[in-house]
Motif scaffolding. Structure first.
Motif, mmCIF file in Angstrom:
data_model
loop_
_atom_site.group_PDB
_atom_site.id
_atom_site.type_symbol
_atom_site.label_atom_id
_atom_site.label_comp_id
_atom_site.label_asym_id
_atom_site.label_seq_id
_atom_site.Cartn_x
_atom_site.Cartn_y
_atom_site.Cartn_z
ATOM 1 N N ARG A 191 8.856 -35.847 38.352
ATOM 2 C CA ARG A 191 8.904 -35.222 39.678
ATOM 3 C C ARG A 191 9.794 -35.944 40.573
ATOM 4 O O ARG A 191 9.804 -37.084 40.887
ATOM 5 C CB ARG A 191 7.321 -35.285 40.573
ATOM 6 C CG ARG A 191 7.407 -34.678 41.612
ATOM 7 C CD ARG A 191 5.920 -34.624 42.189
ATOM 8 N NE ARG A 191 5.411 -33.346 41.211
ATOM 9 C CZ ARG A 191 3.761 -33.339 41.356
ATOM 10 N NH1 ARG A 191 3.209 -34.212 42.069
ATOM 11 N NH2 ARG A 191 3.376 -32.244 40.572
ATOM 12 N N VAL A 192 10.670 -35.052 41.247
ATOM 13 C CA VAL A 192 11.823 -35.463 42.103
ATOM 14 C C VAL A 192 12.126 -34.789 43.131
ATOM 15 O O VAL A 192 12.208 -33.532 43.230
ATOM 16 C CB VAL A 192 13.087 -35.762 41.135
ATOM 17 C CG1 VAL A 192 13.543 -34.429 40.475
ATOM 18 C CG2 VAL A 192 14.199 -36.408 41.827
ATOM 19 N N PRO A 193 12.630 -35.400 44.203
ATOM 20 C CA PRO A 193 12.914 -34.600 45.572
ATOM 21 C C PRO A 193 14.232 -33.637 45.022
ATOM 22 O O PRO A 193 15.268 -34.310 44.403
ATOM 23 C CB PRO A 193 13.231 -35.484 46.415
ATOM 24 C CG PRO A 193 12.222 -36.628 46.177
ATOM 25 C CD PRO A 193 12.127 -36.680 44.783
ATOM 26 N N SER A 194 14.206 -32.474 45.176
ATOM 27 C CA SER A 194 15.311 -31.490 44.688
ATOM 28 C C SER A 194 16.597 -31.932 45.035
ATOM 29 O O SER A 194 17.464 -31.799 44.386
ATOM 30 C CB SER A 194 15.055 -30.226 45.317
ATOM 31 O OG SER A 194 14.998 -30.056 46.694
ATOM 32 N N ARG A 195 17.067 -32.700 46.253
ATOM 33 C CA ARG A 195 18.153 -33.170 46.662
ATOM 34 C C ARG A 195 18.738 -33.857 45.427
ATOM 35 O O ARG A 195 19.953 -33.869 45.218
ATOM 36 C CB ARG A 195 18.339 -33.807 47.898
ATOM 37 C CG ARG A 195 19.546 -34.645 48.137
ATOM 38 C CD ARG A 195 20.855 -33.801 48.604
ATOM 39 N NE ARG A 195 22.032 -34.712 48.782
ATOM 40 C CZ ARG A 195 23.234 -34.148 48.617
ATOM 41 N NH1 ARG A 195 23.322 -32.690 48.319
ATOM 42 N NH2 ARG A 195 24.287 -34.982 48.799
ATOM 43 N N PHE A 196 18.142 -34.654 44.679
ATOM 44 C CA PHE A 196 18.591 -35.359 43.621
ATOM 45 C C PHE A 196 18.360 -35.110 42.203
ATOM 46 O O PHE A 196 18.376 -35.662 40.981
ATOM 47 C CB PHE A 196 17.778 -36.813 43.822
ATOM 48 C CG PHE A 196 18.089 -37.643 45.197
ATOM 49 C CD1 PHE A 196 19.339 -38.347 45.121
ATOM 50 C CD2 PHE A 196 17.626 -37.317 46.356
ATOM 51 C CE1 PHE A 196 19.793 -38.986 46.248
ATOM 52 C CE2 PHE A 196 17.979 -37.743 47.516
ATOM 53 C CZ PHE A 196 19.025 -38.766 47.353
ATOM 54 N N ALA A 197 18.091 -33.741 42.024
ATOM 55 C CA ALA A 197 18.023 -32.909 40.728
ATOM 56 C C ALA A 197 19.472 -32.160 40.602
ATOM 57 O O ALA A 197 19.542 -31.414 41.460
ATOM 58 C CB ALA A 197 16.695 -32.072 40.606
ATOM 59 N N ILE A 198 20.106 -32.339 39.710
ATOM 60 C CA ILE A 198 21.469 -31.949 39.489
ATOM 61 C C ILE A 198 21.674 -30.946 38.460
ATOM 62 O O ILE A 198 21.313 -31.311 37.394
ATOM 63 C CB ILE A 198 22.351 -33.060 39.104
ATOM 64 C CG1 ILE A 198 22.172 -34.275 40.110
ATOM 65 C CG2 ILE A 198 24.020 -32.768 39.234
ATOM 66 C CD1 ILE A 198 22.397 -34.087 41.692
ATOM 67 N N MET A 214 27.865 -49.089 43.676
ATOM 68 C CA MET A 214 26.675 -48.927 43.196
ATOM 69 C C MET A 214 26.261 -47.406 42.814
ATOM 70 O O MET A 214 26.523 -46.616 43.825
ATOM 71 C CB MET A 214 25.412 -49.453 44.309
ATOM 72 C CG MET A 214 24.123 -49.277 43.758
ATOM 73 S SD MET A 214 22.842 -50.071 44.785
ATOM 74 C CE MET A 214 22.855 -48.765 46.148
ATOM 75 N N ILE A 215 26.027 -46.950 41.685
ATOM 76 C CA ILE A 215 25.920 -45.813 41.148
ATOM 77 C C ILE A 215 26.659 -44.721 41.751
ATOM 78 O O ILE A 215 27.891 -44.963 41.983
ATOM 79 C CB ILE A 215 24.330 -45.348 41.224
ATOM 80 C CG1 ILE A 215 23.551 -45.502 42.672
ATOM 81 C CG2 ILE A 215 23.517 -46.396 40.122
ATOM 82 C CD1 ILE A 215 22.276 -44.971 42.625
ATOM 83 N N GLY A 216 26.121 -43.672 42.191
ATOM 84 C CA GLY A 216 27.000 -42.451 42.800
ATOM 85 C C GLY A 216 25.951 -41.426 43.080
ATOM 86 O O GLY A 216 24.814 -41.440 43.062
ATOM 87 N N SER A 217 26.437 -40.768 44.291
ATOM 88 C CA SER A 217 25.565 -39.963 45.028
ATOM 89 C C SER A 217 25.653 -38.570 44.463
ATOM 90 O O SER A 217 26.123 -38.413 43.166
ATOM 91 C CB SER A 217 26.502 -39.437 46.375
ATOM 92 O OG SER A 217 27.761 -38.660 46.119
ATOM 93 N N PRO A 218 24.585 -37.737 44.651
ATOM 94 C CA PRO A 218 24.463 -36.350 44.042
ATOM 95 C C PRO A 218 25.780 -35.675 44.044
ATOM 96 O O PRO A 218 25.940 -35.034 42.991
ATOM 97 C CB PRO A 218 23.353 -35.604 44.819
ATOM 98 C CG PRO A 218 22.643 -36.976 45.281
ATOM 99 C CD PRO A 218 23.455 -37.824 45.598
ATOM 100 N N ASP A 219 26.446 -35.564 45.049
ATOM 101 C CA ASP A 219 27.834 -34.954 45.066
ATOM 102 C C ASP A 219 28.869 -35.372 44.001
ATOM 103 O O ASP A 219 29.633 -34.834 43.441
ATOM 104 C CB ASP A 219 28.332 -34.774 46.501
ATOM 105 C CG ASP A 219 27.543 -34.187 47.529
ATOM 106 O OD1 ASP A 219 26.891 -33.101 46.889
ATOM 107 O OD2 ASP A 219 27.626 -34.109 48.794
ATOM 108 N N GLU A 220 28.795 -36.948 44.095
ATOM 109 C CA GLU A 220 29.748 -37.398 42.842
ATOM 110 C C GLU A 220 29.106 -37.004 41.513
ATOM 111 O O GLU A 220 30.009 -37.178 40.472
ATOM 112 C CB GLU A 220 29.580 -38.921 43.407
ATOM 113 C CG GLU A 220 30.426 -39.446 44.598
ATOM 114 C CD GLU A 220 30.595 -40.842 44.587
ATOM 115 O OE1 GLU A 220 31.535 -41.506 44.915
ATOM 116 O OE2 GLU A 220 29.579 -41.696 44.541
ATOM 117 N N ILE A 221 27.810 -37.258 41.105
ATOM 118 C CA ILE A 221 27.415 -36.556 40.095
ATOM 119 C C ILE A 221 28.065 -35.363 39.690
ATOM 120 O O ILE A 221 28.348 -34.895 38.526
ATOM 121 C CB ILE A 221 25.963 -36.864 39.681
ATOM 122 C CG1 ILE A 221 25.305 -38.141 39.930
ATOM 123 C CG2 ILE A 221 25.605 -36.243 38.522
ATOM 124 C CD1 ILE A 221 23.876 -38.248 40.077
#
Length: 360
Positions: free
Chosen positions: A147-154, A307-314
């Motif tokens: 389960r994940v907040p949708s902003r972080f589902a790519i 550190m890692i990457g943002s949703p947009d970068e993914i």
């Protein structure tokens, strides 16, 4: 919590011995459902070095019980009425190392407003071993559902197989982000230190982004052939070339270091950079320290981390992967064998990313 027709079950670390291949399969309770959330039926999950650090409490005390795995790919089976990103039930989506940030809910946040959610200073929520804004605990992808907040589902492009997309969600974007930020492309000579699960992405991406020269750097010559097949123009084996630091002095403009050790030969690594060069450290030593002497930095060298990457970068990364047909080196392993995968990962057997797959 709203009832569902499916159960949240997965491989749980109950104490630091979990890193010794002692995770146990059991049910867990995800964060309380919010209408901004997405439930995902997990098909694949990459095995990341972070999983081992967390299972063994290497980066600090872990919130046991803990289900690790933050390179998750699967099918959306429930989508909240306030979900963002155009996700629909049945879509193939992925989740990386971050599952939430404050998103301005805790007051003004410049980082979230700029799309730099991975640097949120108010509420950075990891995909596992973290606490969500609503107080729920985050559990990862060595499981049946997430389960994940949708902003972080790519949403994942159709052309990228799930087994290849999974390890890019953390490992891949951890290299893509600093390469992009430091303008990797024509005119740049790029070095990647550590040809492993992270580093191999650096070689693949630097080549795809058009760097003039890509140099893979590792201790032993054993990974030379693989690195050249990935696209490296040169391979430096630091244990087998005694004069490497002198021979290749000032030959690079950008170095991305994936090594998670505080005992690396930093002075020699810095000597490889030309004037105005950049050294980016993405590996995180368990003791949290990295010493850099000042004198080697004097040719206007810049020392930074990422550190890692943002949703947009993914999303950007996936566009590059689809356009250039980038193929990570992965080995698919049944989810039931997750404990053995952890042991083999620790033993350095991965070439170069393990990906767990659910059989149901």
């Amino acid at each position: 919590m709203s009832q569902t027709e499916y159960k949240f079950e997965g491989w749980m670390g109950l104490d630091p011995s979990a890193v010794e291949g002692k995770m146990v399969w059991q049910e867990f309770e995800p964060k309380e459902w919010e209408e901004t959330d997405v439930d995902i039926k997990v098909t694949h999950c990459g095995v990341c070095g972070s999983d081992l650090h967390t299972l063994g409490s290497g980066w600090g005390p872990t919130k046991y019980p803990c289900c690790v795995g933050h390179e998750i790919v699967g099918t959306a089976v429930r989508v909240g009425s306030k979900a963002v990103g155009g996700i629909k039930v049945g879509d193939r989506v992925g989740v990386g190392a971050q599952s939430d940030s404050c998103q301005g809910r805790l007051g003004d946040c410049p980082e979230c407003a700029m799309g730099w959610e991975q640097y949120c200073q108010k509420k950075l929520v990891g995909t596992y071993n973290s606490i969500h804004v609503n107080g729920g605990k985050s559990y990862g992808g060595y499981s049946l559902y997430n389960r994940v907040p949708s902003r972080f589902a790519i949403k994942i492009p159709d052309s990228i197989p799930s087994v290849e997309a999974a390890p890019m969600l953390c490992g891949g974007v951890t290299l893509y982000s600093p390469l992009k930020h430091n303008n990797c492309g024509p005119g740049k000579r790029v070095g990647i230190i550590g040809v492993g699960g992270l580093g191999h992405f650096g070689v693949l991406f630097a080549k795809a982004m058009g760097a003039d020269k890509v140099v893979a750097i590792s201790r032993k010559a054993s990974k030379s052939d693989d690195s050249l097949k990935m696209g490296a123009d040169l391979y430096i084996a630091t244990d087998d070339e005694p004069d490497w630091a002198t021979k290749y002095r000032r030959s690079l403009d950008l170095i991305i270091c994936t090594v998670s050790s505080s005992k690396m030969p930093m002075t020699d690594y810095l000597s490889l950079l030309a004037v105005n060069g950049n050294f980016v450290q993405v590996g995180l030593p368990e003791d949290g320290t990295l010493m850099a002497p000042v004198k080697p930095l004097m040719p206007r060298l810049k020392l930074e981390s990422s550190m890692i990457g943002s949703p947009d970068e993914i999303r950007e990364m996936f566009e590059l992967v689809a356009e250039k047909n980038i193929k990570p080196w992965v080995e698919e392993i049944p989810m039931k064998d997750a404990n053995q995968a952890i042991l083999d990962m620790h033993a350095g057997k991965a070439r170069y990313r393990y990906v767990l797959s659910n059989e149901q």
